[in-house]
Design an enzyme around this catalytic site. Sequence first.
Site, mmCIF file in Angstrom:
data_model
loop_
_atom_site.group_PDB
_atom_site.id
_atom_site.type_symbol
_atom_site.label_atom_id
_atom_site.label_comp_id
_atom_site.label_asym_id
_atom_site.label_seq_id
_atom_site.Cartn_x
_atom_site.Cartn_y
_atom_site.Cartn_z
ATOM 1 N N SER A 108 35.508 44.097 35.413
ATOM 2 C CA SER A 108 34.410 43.297 34.863
ATOM 3 C C SER A 108 34.148 42.069 35.732
ATOM 4 O O SER A 108 33.830 42.189 36.897
ATOM 5 C CB SER A 108 34.729 42.919 33.416
ATOM 6 O OG SER A 108 33.631 42.310 32.799
ATOM 7 N N ASP A 243 27.276 40.808 35.222
ATOM 8 C CA ASP A 243 28.625 40.717 35.779
ATOM 9 C C ASP A 243 28.900 41.962 36.613
ATOM 10 O O ASP A 243 28.001 42.761 36.880
ATOM 11 C CB ASP A 243 29.647 40.563 34.652
ATOM 12 C CG ASP A 243 29.728 41.792 33.764
ATOM 13 O OD1 ASP A 243 28.773 42.591 33.750
ATOM 14 O OD2 ASP A 243 30.751 41.977 33.086
ATOM 15 N N ASP A 245 30.442 44.910 36.163
ATOM 16 C CA ASP A 245 30.260 46.282 35.676
ATOM 17 C C ASP A 245 29.013 46.449 34.817
ATOM 18 O O ASP A 245 28.835 47.479 34.169
ATOM 19 C CB ASP A 245 31.503 46.773 34.925
ATOM 20 C CG ASP A 245 31.727 46.059 33.608
ATOM 21 O OD1 ASP A 245 31.530 44.844 33.557
ATOM 22 O OD2 ASP A 245 32.124 46.724 32.632
ATOM 23 N N ASP A 247 27.810 45.068 32.023
ATOM 24 C CA ASP A 247 27.752 45.060 30.561
ATOM 25 C C ASP A 247 27.528 43.658 30.000
ATOM 26 O O ASP A 247 27.407 43.476 28.794
ATOM 27 C CB ASP A 247 28.998 45.700 29.940
ATOM 28 C CG ASP A 247 30.273 44.885 30.140
ATOM 29 O OD1 ASP A 247 30.272 43.947 30.972
ATOM 30 O OD2 ASP A 247 31.277 45.196 29.478
#
Length: 471
Positions: A108, A243, A245, A247
């Site tokens: 992340s 960010d 990834d 999400d």
Amino acid sequence: MMNSSNIIARSGIGFGTSGARGLVCDFTPDVCAAFALAFAHVVQQEGKVTTMALAIDNRPSSYQMAQAISAGLAQINIASKFYGVIPTPALAYYAMQHNMPCIMVTGSHIPFDRNGLKFYKAQGEITKADEVAILATNVPLSAITTLPELSVLPDAKDAYIRRNTEICKQDALVGKRIGIYEHSSAGRDIYNLILEAMGAEVISLGRSDEFVPIDTEAVSEEDKEKARAWVKGYKLDALFSTDGDGDRPLLSDEFGEWLRGDILGLLCSKILGIEALSTPVSCNTAIEKSNLFKHIERTKIGSPYVISEFDSLLSTFNSVAGFEANGGYLLASKIKLNGKIIQPLPTRDAILPAITLLSQLNQQSISEQVKLLPQRYTASDRIKDFARDKSLSLIANINKEPEAWLLKLDLPFKLAKVNDTDGFRMTFTDGEVVHLRPSGNAPELRCYAESNSQIKAEQLVKATLSAIQNL
């Protein structure tokens, strides 16, 4: 023959607020395989699994970790379908639609020397109980000595693009200039296609070959300055980013000011006509003050806690969603937008809240949408390399003697109430809020503040963290 529980225990890797996180050097091939096999064992308690979906972010270590997962699953005759670099919600959505469990290799927003794994059953994101079961599972496995080459399948990427373009009017952004701060985001080759399908002129900015750890809850001064300069220089109506990834969203207004994630979630929920919300205790109290929702459930921080309230809310309300202070939006029920049905996606998603607000630009600018909300302002930051045990000890001591600690923390207020749902949240008589908690993903102490002005909220965070560092 080794076993999964011992390998995982020796690695020192544990679960944070969302997924397993640790140093890259600790995610050896055997450790990755052990997590995958333990997860497969937990999933198979609910039915036979023959195929599992995998995807990765742009971290240098992620592809090798996916290879190790695939090699581990092959030991128990589970085939891997690899969808390459795509956002976590893209993988989760496709896997749910095809009744497959999946594993996303991503750390992340944390630095590139760390990485992580996110796990999804066919029904969606795993629960905290599932995390405990994974760690306790004792599955035999052989050492991973060969890493297979993985061929990228396009299906999940294509399905995610369709999900978001089908609900948008094709002329919604005609005449609008939208910037995308691409950096190393897993969705950087997707977002332009979605926004262009809405009619926008898209300007790609800041693409990086090196991994950039963007934290949407603690945006750096450099990224704040970039946003203002890009919006002004390119005459943008908005700037979008995520960010690592994909999400957690970042969306700026027409002046280059990034919206706080909970304000983005609040505005999105307003436009979508959501009846009931599940949202962490750290989110802006403008949610309640807006009087837009029939019910608001406050939870601990972390998507599993937000999701855990969905079933109860769905038994009473027709439209249910959740969001976090980081902006990740979780859709629990079917909803209708522009006459089209949006299927549930009960995991953090960055693109839905962004395109929902952007779709209103021909009626109202983003800053105008924000001005219609109760004016409560939040800020957050963290002290890096602050051990979790140290954070917990500090918070426990503050909880014992909060009035005495107000002096130590340079907080000249009177307490009105405290909340220890997650960390320690202090609300003062004049409405100011300071909330301390250890990060669930990294050795960091996080501080959140809320006030009647952005400057005061930022000053509260800065003063509190400075006082803690000087103790």
